[in-house]
Design an enzyme around this catalytic site. Sequence first.
Site, PDB file in Angstrom:
ATOM      1  CB  SER A   1      26.325  25.329  33.876  1.00 19.66           C
ATOM      2  OG  SER A   1      27.238  24.257  33.837  1.00 19.66           O
TER       3      SER A   1
ATOM      4  CE1 TYR B   1      29.759  27.098  37.843  1.00 21.92           C
ATOM      5  CE2 TYR B   1      29.082  25.031  36.820  1.00 21.92           C
ATOM      6  CZ  TYR B   1      29.424  26.372  36.718  1.00 21.92           C
ATOM      7  OH  TYR B   1      29.423  26.980  35.469  1.00 21.92           O
TER       8      TYR B   1
END
Length: 255
Positions: A145, A158
Amino acid sequence: MSGLFDLSGRAAIVTGGNGGIGLGIAKGLAAAGAAVAVAGRDATKNAAAVAELEALGASAMAVEVDVVDEASVAAMTEAVSRRLGRIDILVANAGINIRKPPETYSLAEWHKIIDINLTGTFTCATAVLPAFRQAGGGKIITIGSMSSLFGGGVIAPYAASKGGVVQLTKSLAVAWAGDNIQVNAILPGFIDTDLTREGRSSSPQMFAKITERTPADRWGVPADLAGTAVYLASRASDFVTGTAIPVDGGYAAQI
């Protein structure tokens, strides 16, 4: 299709392949000739994704899996090997996020995010290892990400999980290079999916800031990930391992 990017005769598992980025990658692999196993927890979504792939002329199957359950992951690999005859490619894409300030997460929420995003990548990678060794090699594509590179005030677990995915990718690449297994990560930029659309609608200012920061002047779409995934799944990347490739419209390059 022929040449370096031809995936004919190869079989791929895409976890979380029933929507968003996972389905975009699954479609790319299928278009390059691979048979694709769509793996996810939602049987209805799995079946719908397989129908989409088959409508494009692809060979596809669905398999239910919980990536943090070793028995479930083992059953997935057994089912795919039995149905498709082999496993050559793993795209470890399954993931979740919960957005809120770090001090407001419960420990259960922290563990859920880390377990699915990071531990789930590990369980799936180790599960396909025997099949890869038997076949003389294989390709693992993990999904990081922009938060593998940058922090964020409302995505602490996350970001921790996705930073961990990149380091896990490098370690697996080193460990399994002698088995002719290449392990690489894709770092998606800001991609327009059902999950991100909800956040964008609730925070149009964030959408505008991200678009302004992105040299390509747009958010990505799932199909934007397909080309990089095909490259990393194909013979074209046989001497590429341990890398993390941003697919972000230049977001990470912009000051």
